[in-house]
Design a protein around this motif. Structure first.
Motif, PDB file in Angstrom:
ATOM      1  N   GLY A 161     -16.510  35.805  22.469  1.00 52.81           N
ATOM      2  CA  GLY A 161     -15.510  36.752  21.975  1.00 52.81           C
ATOM      3  C   GLY A 161     -14.322  35.993  21.420  1.00 52.81           C
ATOM      4  N   HIS A 162     -13.671  36.567  20.407  1.00 49.92           N
ATOM      5  CA  HIS A 162     -12.445  35.916  19.926  1.00 49.92           C
ATOM      6  C   HIS A 162     -11.255  36.533  20.638  1.00 49.92           C
ATOM      7  N   MET A 163     -10.329  35.668  21.025  1.00 45.80           N
ATOM      8  CA  MET A 163      -9.187  36.116  21.831  1.00 45.80           C
ATOM      9  C   MET A 163      -8.047  36.631  20.967  1.00 45.80           C
ATOM     10  N   ASN A 218      -9.957  47.557  20.264  1.00 53.17           N
ATOM     11  CA  ASN A 218     -11.284  47.610  19.657  1.00 53.17           C
ATOM     12  C   ASN A 218     -11.751  46.217  19.235  1.00 53.17           C
ATOM     13  N   ASP A 219     -10.883  45.472  18.604  1.00 53.75           N
ATOM     14  CA  ASP A 219     -11.251  44.185  17.998  1.00 53.75           C
ATOM     15  C   ASP A 219     -10.392  43.082  18.609  1.00 53.75           C
ATOM     16  N   MET A 220     -10.887  42.352  19.676  1.00 52.54           N
ATOM     17  CA  MET A 220     -12.111  42.736  20.329  1.00 52.54           C
ATOM     18  C   MET A 220     -11.991  42.574  21.828  1.00 52.54           C
ATOM     19  N   LYS A 221     -10.814  42.994  22.345  1.00 49.62           N
ATOM     20  CA  LYS A 221     -10.631  42.916  23.788  1.00 49.62           C
ATOM     21  C   LYS A 221     -11.558  43.894  24.509  1.00 49.62           C
ATOM     22  N   ASP A 225      -8.423  32.042  16.718  1.00 50.41           N
ATOM     23  CA  ASP A 225      -8.302  31.935  15.250  1.00 50.41           C
ATOM     24  C   ASP A 225      -9.353  32.709  14.443  1.00 50.41           C
ATOM     25  N   GLU A 226     -10.070  33.645  15.082  1.00 47.70           N
ATOM     26  CA  GLU A 226     -11.113  34.343  14.320  1.00 47.70           C
ATOM     27  C   GLU A 226     -10.523  35.188  13.204  1.00 47.70           C
ATOM     28  N   GLU A 227      -9.328  35.729  13.439  1.00 48.13           N
ATOM     29  CA  GLU A 227      -8.723  36.578  12.413  1.00 48.13           C
ATOM     30  C   GLU A 227      -8.080  35.760  11.296  1.00 48.13           C
ATOM     31  N   ALA A 228      -8.167  34.427  11.389  1.00 50.08           N
ATOM     32  CA  ALA A 228      -7.623  33.568  10.332  1.00 50.08           C
ATOM     33  C   ALA A 228      -8.746  32.690   9.779  1.00 50.08           C
ATOM     34  N   GLY A 261     -19.553  40.364  21.147  1.00 52.60           N
ATOM     35  CA  GLY A 261     -19.179  41.752  21.415  1.00 52.60           C
ATOM     36  C   GLY A 261     -18.276  42.329  20.345  1.00 52.60           C
ATOM     37  N   GLU A 262     -18.427  41.863  19.115  1.00 54.54           N
ATOM     38  CA  GLU A 262     -17.605  42.383  18.005  1.00 54.54           C
ATOM     39  C   GLU A 262     -17.925  43.853  17.755  1.00 54.54           C
ATOM     40  N   PRO A 263     -16.921  44.644  17.412  1.00 57.67           N
ATOM     41  CA  PRO A 263     -17.174  46.079  17.239  1.00 57.67           C
ATOM     42  C   PRO A 263     -17.753  46.464  15.884  1.00 57.67           C
TER      43      PRO A 263
END
Ligand code: ZN
Length: 282
Positions: free
Chosen positions: A78-80, A109-112, A143-146, A168-170
């Motif tokens: 999962g990305h934090m 939702n994304d992605m806690k 850094d997944e969102e970057a 577990g990405e939505p």
């Protein structure tokens, strides 16, 4: 064992973990506190853990539980990080709000949410005391969102050799087939438009880089976005900048814009760069 584990899933625990994680801000570049939190959670479940400092103050967290005998290695990832807070929030984005059977908060939702479900599953498994072969693990990346630096760093370690990784990405899969095999890719187009400066009273003497960029942007719908069941290919303009820093009547010679593109299996970095080049040339 399957039914027994499902029965052991504690939904109150899942919700509690999600609420706790929403309350820990982890906007991209500031994932550290959540990494420490996940380290504590994993250790409380009996996992061994390791922080992997990808950049100063920006660790990935890995946790693993070894079975009694060697076997396959399964990793839940999962990305934090979350995206930054944007306008439009009615409530504090870091205070979870329950409403109509949903939990609202930045990253819920994304992605806690996905990470909370993973923790819940790992807890059910650890608590069950079931004997197993191999290794069950979790990886939390930055850094997944970057730029995805966390996942890239992870894949340069021994964690790249696990037998399977489940995210577990939505946003993937379909209602009928929620577990997609694969995931969308991402390409960031960083496009510089070079024009010719001129006085704004004689625009015909120059080439207006901002207007040229505008023509390209207005035609982005002509990009050949590939379709594949269960995957979402698309594009989105994220940023544009150009023109004067201090107001002056000058035809701008430079403009730059960024377009994010999601790619589906079968597309490559080269193929989508070519697609953009063709569009600009047309
Ligand atoms: Zn995500």
């Amino acid at each position: 064992m399957h039914d027994d584990l499902l029965n052991k899933i504690d939904h109150d625990y899942t919700v509690k973990k999600l609420e706790e994680m929403i309350a820990i801000p982890s906007v991209v570049k500031e994932e550290k506190e959540l990494a420490y939190y996940l380290q504590g959670e994993l250790e409380s479940l009996g996992f061994e853990t390791e922080l992997h400092e990808v950049e100063p103050g920006r660790p990935n967290i890995y946790g693993w539980l070894k079975g009694a005998k060697p076997g396959k290695r399964l990793n839940f990832n999962g990305h934090m990080d979350t995206v930054p807070v944007v306008s439009g929030w009615d409530t504090d984005p870091f205070k979870p709000v329950k409403k109509d059977g949903k939990i609202y908060g930045l990253g819920s939702n994304d992605m806690k949410g996905g990470i909370a479900c993973t923790l819940s599953m790992l807890k059910a498994f650890a608590d069950s005391g079931h004997q197993f072969k191999g290794e069950l693990s979790f990886s939390g990346v930055i850094d997944e969102e970057a730029y995805g630096e966390g996942a890239k760093a992870m894949l340069k370690t021994d964690w790249s050799k696990v037998d399977a990784i489940l995210l577990g990405e939505p946003s993937q899969g379909t209602k009928e087939n929620p577990t997609a095999l694969g995931i969308t890719g991402k390409v960031l187009y960083d496009i510089y438009v070079h024009g010719v400066a001129a006085h704004g009273f004689s625009p015909e003497a120059g080439v207006n880089a901002v207007e040229q960029a505008g023509i390209i942007l207005a035609n982005l719908h002509k990009l050949k976005i590939a379709k594949r069941d269960g995957f979402k290919g698309n594009y989105s303009t994220l940023k544009i900048e150009g023109g004067y820093k201090v107001y002056s009547v000058v035809v701008p010679a430079e403009c730059r814009f960024e377009v994010n593109r999601l790619t589906v299996p079968g597309e490559t970095v080269e193929s989508v760069i070519k697609d953009m080049e063709n569009l600009i040339a047309s």
